[in-house]
Design a protein around this motif. Structure first.
Motif, short mmCIF file in Angstrom:
data_model
loop_
_atom_site.label_atom_id
_atom_site.label_comp_id
_atom_site.label_asym_id
_atom_site.label_seq_id
_atom_site.Cartn_x
_atom_site.Cartn_y
_atom_site.Cartn_z
N LEU A 264 0.83 -1.21 0.00
CA LEU A 264 0.00 0.00 0.00
C LEU A 264 0.87 1.26 0.00
N ILE A 265 1.85 1.31 0.88
CA ILE A 265 2.73 2.48 0.96
C ILE A 265 3.49 2.67 -0.35
N THR A 266 4.02 1.57 -0.90
CA THR A 266 4.80 1.66 -2.13
C THR A 266 3.96 2.19 -3.28
N LEU A 267 2.75 1.67 -3.45
CA LEU A 267 1.89 2.11 -4.54
C LEU A 267 1.50 3.57 -4.37
N TYR A 268 1.20 3.99 -3.14
CA TYR A 268 0.79 5.38 -2.94
C TYR A 268 1.95 6.34 -3.19
N ILE A 269 3.15 5.97 -2.75
CA ILE A 269 4.32 6.81 -3.01
C ILE A 269 4.56 6.94 -4.52
N LEU A 270 4.36 5.85 -5.25
CA LEU A 270 4.49 5.91 -6.71
C LEU A 270 3.49 6.89 -7.30
N CYS A 271 2.25 6.86 -6.82
CA CYS A 271 1.22 7.78 -7.33
C CYS A 271 1.64 9.23 -7.10
N ILE A 272 2.13 9.53 -5.90
CA ILE A 272 2.55 10.90 -5.60
C ILE A 272 3.76 11.29 -6.44
N ALA A 273 4.74 10.39 -6.54
CA ALA A 273 5.96 10.70 -7.29
C ALA A 273 5.66 10.91 -8.78
N PHE A 274 4.87 10.02 -9.36
CA PHE A 274 4.56 10.13 -10.78
C PHE A 274 3.68 11.35 -11.06
N ASN A 275 2.93 11.79 -10.07
CA ASN A 275 2.10 12.98 -10.24
C ASN A 275 2.95 14.22 -10.44
N GLN A 276 4.22 14.17 -10.03
CA GLN A 276 5.12 15.30 -10.27
C GLN A 276 5.44 15.43 -11.75
N VAL A 277 5.31 14.35 -12.49
CA VAL A 277 5.60 14.37 -13.93
C VAL A 277 4.32 14.55 -14.73
N PHE A 278 3.32 13.74 -14.44
CA PHE A 278 2.03 13.83 -15.12
C PHE A 278 0.98 14.22 -14.08
N ALA B 81 -4.43 16.63 -12.44
CA ALA B 81 -5.41 17.71 -12.59
C ALA B 81 -5.14 18.59 -13.80
N GLU B 82 -4.03 18.39 -14.48
CA GLU B 82 -3.65 19.30 -15.56
C GLU B 82 -4.54 19.15 -16.79
N SER B 83 -4.71 17.92 -17.24
CA SER B 83 -5.51 17.65 -18.44
C SER B 83 -5.89 16.18 -18.47
N PRO B 84 -6.90 15.82 -19.25
CA PRO B 84 -7.24 14.39 -19.36
C PRO B 84 -6.08 13.54 -19.84
N ARG B 85 -5.24 14.11 -20.71
CA ARG B 85 -4.11 13.34 -21.23
C ARG B 85 -3.11 13.02 -20.13
N THR B 86 -2.75 14.00 -19.32
CA THR B 86 -1.77 13.75 -18.26
C THR B 86 -2.35 12.83 -17.18
N ALA B 87 -3.65 12.95 -16.92
CA ALA B 87 -4.27 12.06 -15.93
C ALA B 87 -4.20 10.62 -16.39
N ARG B 88 -4.50 10.40 -17.69
CA ARG B 88 -4.42 9.04 -18.23
C ARG B 88 -2.98 8.55 -18.22
N ALA B 89 -2.05 9.40 -18.60
CA ALA B 89 -0.64 9.00 -18.63
C ALA B 89 -0.15 8.63 -17.23
N LEU B 90 -0.61 9.36 -16.21
CA LEU B 90 -0.20 9.07 -14.83
C LEU B 90 -0.56 7.65 -14.44
N PHE B 91 -1.82 7.29 -14.60
CA PHE B 91 -2.27 5.99 -14.09
C PHE B 91 -1.99 4.85 -15.06
N GLU B 92 -1.81 5.17 -16.33
CA GLU B 92 -1.35 4.14 -17.26
C GLU B 92 0.09 3.75 -16.94
N SER B 93 0.88 4.71 -16.50
CA SER B 93 2.25 4.41 -16.07
C SER B 93 2.24 3.59 -14.79
N ILE B 94 1.34 3.94 -13.87
CA ILE B 94 1.23 3.22 -12.60
C ILE B 94 0.87 1.75 -12.83
#
Length: 789
Positions: A199-213, A216-229
């Protein structure tokens, strides 16, 4: 917030400003809740481990258990056996994980290049996005390493606890309570550490990847964030394939070889120290049933979470100024709450209502499932209404119904979580009914041994087929109910609901192999009959709980696979840009009447049988080598049968290790290459049929195989306990017939059946991660004007 950005941005560099903006998007209360729950889980695992560690393997002070052990002059033998099992398990996992690390580097490189090709914002054409490819590959590596750590920790704790469970059974005051609590806490160490760390590892990944994608910026970056996850789930499931298949072949090669050469040919009792394969058999309990199961269920958690996040990225919770991090992270909050609920529930078994006598064992374990389910049902209500917008939000549909979006209300989310949660509990109890010798079905299998092994086989197969009925109806109801309410997002939430009590289910599941090892150590150390009676009772309950754990794992794997399938279609639809005659986008649906889809639906339904054939034959090949080695030692080492010479246990461990690592390659290649080759050669339409067919077929085959093998095993134990009456127990013709059934069932319940979970999930997560690549490659085949594909 926008005014603050405008004020600060002229002063700070753009990169720093971007980081500040993305950090401000993350809800602090959500982070505190998820991280604190994960940390509490890890700390509770450490607390459980410290309690186990207080039981020393060396005689110290006035320890009454060791006084009894010293009186029997068996302390040295017990420690020697414990060390042999520990070294054997270590050697196998080290060899297996070397292969896994080579695979992670090789396949991670492939993931990087294939996921770096992404569609243009316009919907036509593609471009290289090395950031997305790099983050997906990084998530894959981290998921794989987390899975390795989870399996290794579980195996080490199980091995650490087995001899201590045996010693606890020697306690003259409360042998039942102490031995049960030791084994149960061993399972808890794995359960809570796995849930907390993942749980901790996955959540840290979400926060870290959110720095790149930014979500809240756009639908494209939101999809890219969780597709990477999603790469995190792929990494976890890939390692689970090695753990389940390799560990399953190892444990059953040793078990079947020990049974055939020891019990059937030489007439030795189970775990007799004269049997050269008995150490390898006990090692297998840890590497297959503990490390393999841990990696399997870690993969389920990671994949269900990734599926929910990917589908959630297509909702109004992401990609705009109204984006809501707290609501997006609701899937992780389900798992976070589950850790606390399971922790509270565990005190019922160890402190409030502990095991005091033989009759309490199964009851206490069943109470764990029931209490954790009830408490989780209550806990999810305030969390859903706190996390999700009170006026609801819209999520994109996957399978049509004339709507592009569905309204998600907090209570709808609660209902879907409840559906998965209670279906998982009921599947567990149904599995127990069919596999425990406390109930009629397994007793009928035992009674069929009165007319020989053939009728035993017939009754066992019939039981397995029949045991599929109720779980499949339950899964069908959950899918229909969740899909009707919230489309594929609801299915993903129901999968997470079923996994909501994961820590309890892992505690119960790991308890079984620990007790099995404790019984084997007691037999090999030649302890008293009263000690073996206690460990045998704990082990019999462990066989049932193992069957419950497998049923739970199969049910959750089915829902996880379906939710991943929905996330896959969501990704592919964005690339194919399916539109109706008026030019407006249509929800994609899979038309099974299309020739390519129906053809691969049949092929997908065949794959579980192909996979099972490979794993079953692998067990047979390895078991044959084991039998030959055991016979060779009986013939060449003089004095084994008279206890004047020791068998060469190490050689049997080496045979199982080499055979399992060699034989796991073909089944693994089948699972990983099938979706990749289908997606690139035949297109996304064919892959949709392949995934649907394999899912439907795998569920039926996995349930029947696991329950058939579990029933044969417990029917044998029922006969050994004198269930058929005097003169019909150990050594009788009835017992020999039961041993045949048990031996046939071993690879069914511990290799082929459980490993089908991985086939379902891994094929789906591979398809999800590579969806853009498949769709871009197949873009010229895009759907027709009707929107079906």
């Amino acid at each position: 917030a926008n005014e603050r950005k405008q004020e600060v941005s002229p002063v700070l560099p753009r990169a720093v400003q971007h980081r500040l903006d993305t950090m401000s998007e993350v809800d602090v209360a959500t982070s505190v809740f998820i991280v604190v729950c994960g940390v509490v889980g890890v700390l509770f695992a450490i607390y459980q481990f410290r309690l186990i560690a207080k039981i020393s393997l060396e005689a110290t002070g006035d320890d009454s258990s060791f006084r009894l052990l010293a009186d029997n002059n068996n302390q040295h033998s017990l420690i020697e056996i414990y060390n042999a099992i520990r070294l054997g398990a270590d050697s196998f996992l080290h060899a297996e994980y070397k292969i896994c690390l080579i695979f992670v580097v090789t396949f991670g490189t492939l993931v990087f290049f294939l996921t770096s090709r992404v569609p243009n914002d316009s919907g036509s054409g593609t471009h290289a996005d090395w950031q997305q490819g790099g983050l997906t590959a990084l998530a894959f590596v981290i998921g794989a390493l987390t899975s390795i750590v989870s399996g290794y920790l579980g195996m080490k704790v199980a091995v650490f606890s087995n001899a201590r469970t045996t010693i606890s059974a020697l306690d003259p005051v409360a042998p039942w309570t102490k031995s049960f609590n030791t084994a149960f806490r061993a399972g808890g160490v794995m359960g809570y550490s796995l849930c907390g760390i993942s749980l901790i590892t996955l959540y840290i990944l979400c926060i870290a990847f959110n720095q790149v994608f930014s979500f809240a910026e756009s639908p494209r970056t939101a999809r890219a964030l969780f597709e990477s996850i999603a790469g995190f789930g792929l990494g976890g499931s890939s390692i689970a394939l090695f753990g389940r298949v390799g560990g399953g072949i190892y444990t059953k090669a040793a078990d079947v070889g020990a049974d055939l050469a020891g019990k059937v040919v030489s007439g030795l009792p189970e775990d007799d120290p004269r049997n050269p394969a008995t150490i390898a058999d006990n090692v297998g309990d840890n590497v297959g049933d503990v490390a393999g199961m841990g990696s399997d269920l870690f993969g389920s958690f990671a994949e269900a979470s990734c599926a929910a996040l990917v589908i959630g990225a297509s909702s109004t919770l992401a990609g705009s100024e109204d984006a809501d991090w707290r609501a997006l992270m609701f899937p992780l909050m389900i798992s976070a709450a589950g850790i606390i609920v399971c922790m509270i529930t565990s005190f019922v078994a160890t402190n409030l209502s502990p095991v005091r006598r033989e009759e309490d064992v199964e009851k206490v374990l069943k109470v764990q499932i029931a209490v954790s389910t009830v408490l989780m049902s209550i806990a999810i209500i305030p969390i859903a209404f706190w996390a999700l917008p009170s006026d609801g939000f819209k999520v994109a549909t996957v399978a049509g119904g004339g709507k592009l979006e569905l309204d998600v209300k907090p209570f709808y989310a609660v209902a879907t979580v409840w559906a998965g949660l209670w279906a998982g509990a009921i599947i567990g109890f149904v599995t127990e009914f069919y596999t425990s010798h406390s109930y009629t079905p397994t007793r009928e299998v035992a009674q069929s041994c009165e007319t020989g092994a053939a009728t035993n086989i017939i009754y066992g197969l019939a039981l397995g087929y029949k045991s599929v009925i109720i779980p499949v109806f339950l899964l069908a109801f959950v899918v229909y109910f969740s899909f009707t309410l919230l489309d594929m997002y609801g299915v993903a939430l129901s999968a997470l609901g079923m996994l909501g009590t994961l820590a309890t289910c892992l505690s119960i599941d790991v308890y079984g192999p620990v007790c099995d090892n404790a019984g084997g150590i007691a037999e090999m150390a030649e302890l008293g009959k009263e000690i073996r009676d206690i460990t045998d009772t704990l082990d019999a309950a462990g066989n049932t709980t193992a069957a419950i754990g497998k049923g739970f794992a199969i049910g959750s794997a089915a829902l996880v696979s379906l939710s991943l399938f929905g996330a896959y279609i969501t990704r592919v639809a964005k690339v194919l840009n399916v539109a109706g005659p008026d030019g407006k986008p249509l929800p994609p649906t899979v038309n099974v009447l299309q020739p390519i889809v129906f053809a691969f639906l049949l092929i997908g339904a065949m794959l579980p049988y192909w996979f099972s054939a490979l794993t079953m034959k692998s067990v047979g090949i390895a078991a044959k080598a084991m039998v030959q080695e055991v016979r060779y030692q009986f013939e060449t080492i003089e004095g084994i049968m008279e206890n004047r010479a020791k068998p060469d246990y190490k050689r049997c461990v080496e045979i199982s290790t080499q055979a399992s690592l060699r034989e796991m390659i073909a089944p693994g290649a089948l699972v990983m290459l099938s979706p990749i080759l289908t997606g690139y050669i035949f297109g996304v339409h064919a892959l949709s049929g392949l995934l649907a067919g394999s899912l439907v077929s795998s569920v039926q085959l996995a349930l029947s195989a696991s329950n058939t093998g579990g029933a044969w095993d417990n029917a044998k134990k029922y006969i050994e306990a004198g269930g058929l009456g005097e003169g019909k127990g150990k050594g009788s013709e009835f017992h020999k017939a039961a041993v045949v059934g048990d031996t046939v069932g071993d690879p069914l319940k511990d290799t082929s059946g459980p490993a089908l979970n991985i086939l379902m999930k891994l094929m789906a997560i591979i398809s999800l991660v590579f969806a853009n690549s498949f769709a871009n490659f197949a873009a010229p085949q895009s759907g027709d004007a009707s929107g079906t594909w």
